[in-house]
Scaffold this motif. Structure first.
Motif, short mmCIF file in Angstrom:
data_model
loop_
_atom_site.label_atom_id
_atom_site.label_comp_id
_atom_site.label_asym_id
_atom_site.label_seq_id
_atom_site.Cartn_x
_atom_site.Cartn_y
_atom_site.Cartn_z
N LEU A 1 0.82 -1.21 0.00
CA LEU A 1 0.00 0.00 0.00
C LEU A 1 0.86 1.27 0.00
N THR A 2 1.99 1.24 0.69
CA THR A 2 2.91 2.38 0.68
C THR A 2 3.48 2.59 -0.72
N THR A 3 3.85 1.52 -1.37
CA THR A 3 4.38 1.61 -2.73
C THR A 3 3.34 2.21 -3.67
N MET A 4 2.10 1.82 -3.52
CA MET A 4 1.03 2.38 -4.38
C MET A 4 0.92 3.89 -4.19
N SER A 5 1.18 4.39 -2.98
CA SER A 5 1.08 5.82 -2.70
C SER A 5 2.16 6.61 -3.44
N ARG B 1 -4.94 12.90 -11.13
CA ARG B 1 -5.81 11.88 -11.72
C ARG B 1 -5.32 10.48 -11.34
N ILE B 2 -4.04 10.24 -11.43
CA ILE B 2 -3.46 8.93 -11.10
C ILE B 2 -3.61 8.65 -9.60
N CYS C 1 -5.21 5.41 -7.89
CA CYS C 1 -4.42 4.61 -6.92
C CYS C 1 -5.10 4.58 -5.56
N ASP C 2 -5.67 5.72 -5.11
CA ASP C 2 -6.36 5.75 -3.82
C ASP C 2 -7.54 4.78 -3.81
N GLY C 3 -8.31 4.79 -4.89
CA GLY C 3 -9.44 3.87 -4.99
C GLY C 3 -8.99 2.42 -4.92
N GLU C 4 -7.96 2.10 -5.64
CA GLU C 4 -7.44 0.72 -5.63
C GLU C 4 -6.81 0.37 -4.29
N LEU D 1 -7.97 -2.70 -2.07
CA LEU D 1 -7.01 -3.73 -1.64
C LEU D 1 -6.93 -3.82 -0.12
N ALA D 2 -6.98 -2.70 0.57
CA ALA D 2 -6.93 -2.70 2.03
C ALA D 2 -8.12 -3.50 2.58
N LYS D 3 -9.31 -3.28 2.03
CA LYS D 3 -10.49 -4.04 2.46
C LYS D 3 -10.30 -5.53 2.19
N SER D 4 -9.75 -5.83 1.03
CA SER D 4 -9.52 -7.22 0.66
C SER D 4 -8.53 -7.87 1.62
#
Length: 159
Positions: free
Chosen positions: A101-105, A120-121, A125-128, A132-135
């Motif tokens: 999750l840190t890498t996605m940020s 926009r990106i 990324c925030d949505g994903e 992913l955090a919920k998953s």
């Protein structure tokens, strides 16, 4: 009434074993070397059936030995790293999840310097990241409840 040799032959045992069965009270002897055939055949069959049934039921010593064997197999599997403790697995999952999750940020800044495009990106990324955090939370809960990690994903797919 039959003699001891004939009685032993009918039961498929030696005359010595026949004497042991009489001493144990399994068979009955009437007079010197005389055995009631029908009674002793039935008694011997009952004895064999009972021996089989009691041989199938595990004794407390058998259960204890089986429990010890299972404990030893689990210990060996842990030492061979075939299985790990739940706490250790949860820590590893938490570490990997956090790192991911840190890498996605950091991705939007790595992709572009254009602030509009970066914004926009970041939204994507925030949505994903939230999805992913919920998953990851559902997967962790499934593992802690003794369910397969894939069952958490199956529940999501069903919705």
């Amino acid at each position: 009434m039959v003699g001891s040799a004939e009685m032993a032959k009918c039961l498929g045992v030696t005359t010595r074993r026949l004497g042991q069965l009489v001493s144990e009270g399994v068979l009955r002897k009437e007079g010197r070397g005389k055995f009631p055939l029908a009674f002793n055949v039935k008694a011997f069959i009952d004895f064999k059936v009972q021996s089989e049934v009691s041989g199938l039921a595990p004794s407390s010593a058998d259960k204890l030995a089986q429990t010890r064997e299972q404990a030893l197999l689990r210990k060996m599997a842990r030492e061979d790293r075939e299985i790990i403790a739940m706490e250790e697995a949860m820590e590893a999952l938490e570490d990997v999840t956090g790192e991911f999750l840190t890498t996605m940020s950091t991705l939007p800044a790595q992709i572009t310097r254009d602030l509009e495009e970066r914004s926009r990106i970041e939204k994507i990324c925030d949505g994903e990241r939230k999805r992913l955090a919920k998953s990851f939370v559902k997967t962790t809960q499934a593992l802690q409840q003794g369910r397969r990690a894939s069952s958490a994903q199956t529940e999501d797919d069903a919705r």
